[in-house]
Design a protein around this motif. Structure first.
Motif, PDB file in Angstrom:
ATOM      1  N   GLU A 134      -0.627 -61.135  28.865  1.00 45.09           N
ATOM      2  CA  GLU A 134      -0.353 -61.082  27.438  1.00 45.09           C
ATOM      3  C   GLU A 134       1.142 -60.853  27.216  1.00 45.09           C
ATOM      4  O   GLU A 134       1.842 -60.378  28.110  1.00 45.09           O
ATOM      5  N   THR A 135       1.601 -61.193  26.024  1.00 45.49           N
ATOM      6  CA  THR A 135       3.008 -61.049  25.692  1.00 45.49           C
ATOM      7  C   THR A 135       3.187 -60.022  24.580  1.00 45.49           C
ATOM      8  O   THR A 135       2.421 -60.011  23.606  1.00 45.49           O
ATOM      9  N   TYR A 136       4.182 -59.182  24.754  1.00 45.02           N
ATOM     10  CA  TYR A 136       4.486 -58.132  23.785  1.00 45.02           C
ATOM     11  C   TYR A 136       5.958 -58.241  23.379  1.00 45.02           C
ATOM     12  O   TYR A 136       6.811 -58.612  24.193  1.00 45.02           O
ATOM     13  N   THR A 137       6.246 -57.905  22.140  1.00 45.76           N
ATOM     14  CA  THR A 137       7.629 -57.714  21.714  1.00 45.76           C
ATOM     15  C   THR A 137       7.947 -56.235  21.836  1.00 45.76           C
ATOM     16  O   THR A 137       7.243 -55.398  21.261  1.00 45.76           O
ATOM     17  N   VAL A 138       8.980 -55.926  22.612  1.00 44.49           N
ATOM     18  CA  VAL A 138       9.382 -54.541  22.853  1.00 44.49           C
ATOM     19  C   VAL A 138      10.807 -54.366  22.355  1.00 44.49           C
ATOM     20  O   VAL A 138      11.706 -55.122  22.737  1.00 44.49           O
ATOM     21  N   CYS A 139      11.006 -53.371  21.508  1.00 45.23           N
ATOM     22  CA  CYS A 139      12.332 -53.066  20.962  1.00 45.23           C
ATOM     23  C   CYS A 139      12.688 -51.627  21.309  1.00 45.23           C
ATOM     24  O   CYS A 139      11.893 -50.716  21.059  1.00 45.23           O
ATOM     25  N   THR A 140      13.856 -51.427  21.887  1.00 45.21           N
ATOM     26  CA  THR A 140      14.266 -50.097  22.338  1.00 45.21           C
ATOM     27  C   THR A 140      15.529 -49.657  21.608  1.00 45.21           C
ATOM     28  O   THR A 140      16.437 -50.454  21.362  1.00 45.21           O
ATOM     29  N   PHE A 141      15.570 -48.344  21.299  1.00 45.54           N
ATOM     30  CA  PHE A 141      16.696 -47.779  20.566  1.00 45.54           C
ATOM     31  C   PHE A 141      17.019 -46.403  21.137  1.00 45.54           C
ATOM     32  O   PHE A 141      16.131 -45.663  21.567  1.00 45.54           O
ATOM     33  N   ASP A 142      18.293 -46.072  21.097  1.00 41.39           N
ATOM     34  CA  ASP A 142      18.776 -44.789  21.601  1.00 41.39           C
ATOM     35  C   ASP A 142      18.959 -43.839  20.418  1.00 41.39           C
ATOM     36  O   ASP A 142      19.831 -44.064  19.569  1.00 41.39           O
ATOM     37  N   PRO A 143      18.170 -42.764  20.333  1.00 39.24           N
ATOM     38  CA  PRO A 143      18.289 -41.856  19.185  1.00 39.24           C
ATOM     39  C   PRO A 143      19.621 -41.129  19.134  1.00 39.24           C
ATOM     40  O   PRO A 143      19.986 -40.590  18.083  1.00 39.24           O
ATOM     41  N   ALA A 144      20.348 -41.098  20.251  1.00 40.71           N
ATOM     42  CA  ALA A 144      21.666 -40.464  20.249  1.00 40.71           C
ATOM     43  C   ALA A 144      22.728 -41.361  19.623  1.00 40.71           C
ATOM     44  O   ALA A 144      23.797 -40.883  19.226  1.00 40.71           O
ATOM     45  N   LEU A 145      22.423 -42.661  19.523  1.00 37.74           N
ATOM     46  CA  LEU A 145      23.416 -43.617  19.032  1.00 37.74           C
ATOM     47  C   LEU A 145      22.995 -44.321  17.754  1.00 37.74           C
ATOM     48  O   LEU A 145      23.849 -44.835  17.026  1.00 37.74           O
ATOM     49  N   GLU A 146      21.702 -44.383  17.499  1.00 41.12           N
ATOM     50  CA  GLU A 146      21.198 -45.179  16.384  1.00 41.12           C
ATOM     51  C   GLU A 146      20.350 -44.336  15.440  1.00 41.12           C
ATOM     52  O   GLU A 146      19.691 -43.374  15.863  1.00 41.12           O
ATOM     53  N   ALA A 147      20.394 -44.691  14.167  1.00 33.21           N
ATOM     54  CA  ALA A 147      19.712 -43.923  13.122  1.00 33.21           C
ATOM     55  C   ALA A 147      18.260 -44.373  13.007  1.00 33.21           C
ATOM     56  O   ALA A 147      17.959 -45.392  12.371  1.00 33.21           O
ATOM     57  N   ILE A 148      17.361 -43.612  13.625  1.00 39.26           N
ATOM     58  CA  ILE A 148      15.924 -43.873  13.542  1.00 39.26           C
ATOM     59  C   ILE A 148      15.340 -42.944  12.479  1.00 39.26           C
ATOM     60  O   ILE A 148      15.534 -41.735  12.535  1.00 39.26           O
ATOM     61  N   ARG A 149      14.653 -43.516  11.525  1.00 33.84           N
ATOM     62  CA  ARG A 149      14.089 -42.725  10.432  1.00 33.84           C
ATOM     63  C   ARG A 149      12.619 -43.065  10.225  1.00 33.84           C
ATOM     64  O   ARG A 149      12.168 -44.149  10.612  1.00 33.84           O
ATOM     65  N   ILE A 150      11.914 -42.157   9.592  1.00 29.86           N
ATOM     66  CA  ILE A 150      10.523 -42.402   9.216  1.00 29.86           C
ATOM     67  C   ILE A 150      10.415 -42.233   7.708  1.00 29.86           C
ATOM     68  O   ILE A 150      10.945 -41.281   7.125  1.00 29.86           O
TER      69      ILE A 150
END
Length: 251
Positions: free
Chosen positions: A36-52
């Motif tokens: 199967e194929t998945y789209t995976v996206c990775t982010f560094d919380p020390a460098l990028e603004a991740i919000r909920i």
């Protein structure tokens, strides 16, 4: 066909069999796992603004990527990435914990019930100052790590390196699924399947393919993705809670 063209065609054919195919941008890529194929996206919380983000209090309208883009644009910010991030009631309010900009909008849910959220152990995805984590709900309640944003969902996919004990390798319950896990280097990995998959296979993607010791299921019936770098905009998605990565507009 020239020799150059033949070599280019051969390279493209061989790339289809590579374990991980490179994506169009710096964050997202296609990952093949168990056919199967998945789209995976990775982010560094020390460098990028991740919000909920949860829907505004007092409204019963769902969140959409278009509305989020408009809201951010007013603050001269841009939506870099988005994904549905938790289960909700019919009025789009969260079933479990929601922390937004340091404010607890919905408390941690330790009760029992029916449905995937209550397929315990469930868990919490949280973001602190330059850090992030995925923890089983009981462990989060005991540790209470520094939290600026958080969402609670369930079930956990991987708990301290172990697959959720209720997942069956031969289950016939298939769905398009999305989730979040912590990579060994502290980056956050978001994944969504291209086609319906079982819980067990999705969990092994995080543990065996990505190396996550802890991963959390976000949903399956409304799984969606906003990732312009791979030309993905599930514009019809209607959500209660959204995780997003935010950048600054260039003008």
């Amino acid at each position: 066909m020239t020799l150059r063209h033949r070599l280019s065609a051969l390279a493209l054919a061989l790339s289809a069999f590579a374990p991980v195919a490179a994506g169009a941008g710096d964050h997202c890529r296609e990952v093949d796992h168990l056919s199967e194929t998945y789209t995976v996206c990775t982010f560094d919380p020390a460098l990028e603004a991740i919000r909920i983000y949860g829907v505004p209090e007092g409204t019963t309208q769902p969140a959409t990527y278009a509305a989020l883009r408009d809201r951010l644009r007013d603050d001269r910010e841009a939506l870099i990435f988005g994904m549905n991030a938790g289960m909700y009631h019919p009025d789009y309010s969260p079933v479990g914990l929601l922390v937004e900009d340091g404010k607890e909008r919905s408390p941690l849910n330790l009760s029992d019930g029916e449905g995937n959220f209550f397929l315990k152990p469930n868990g919490v995805f949280y973001i602190g100052h330059g850090t992030a984590g995925v923890m089983e709900t009981g462990a989060y309640a005991a540790a209470r790590p520094q939290t600026i944003h958080a969402t609670q969902s369930g079930p956990m996919l991987v708990i301290d390196g172990a697959i959720h004990p209720r997942f069956l390798p031969q289950s016939d319950s298939l769905n398009i699924r999305n989730g979040v896990g912590m990579l060994p280097d502290g980056r956050v990995a978001f994944a969504i399947s291209r086609r319906p998959v079982r819980f067990h296979d999705f969990a092994t993607l995080f543990r065996d393919r990505l190396g996550c010791r802890n991963a959390l299921y976000l949903d399956g019936s409304i799984s969606s993705l906003y990732a312009p770098e791979v030309r993905r905009n599930d514009r019809l998605a209607q959500m209660g809670t959204v995780v997003m990565v935010v950048g600054t507009l260039p003008y």
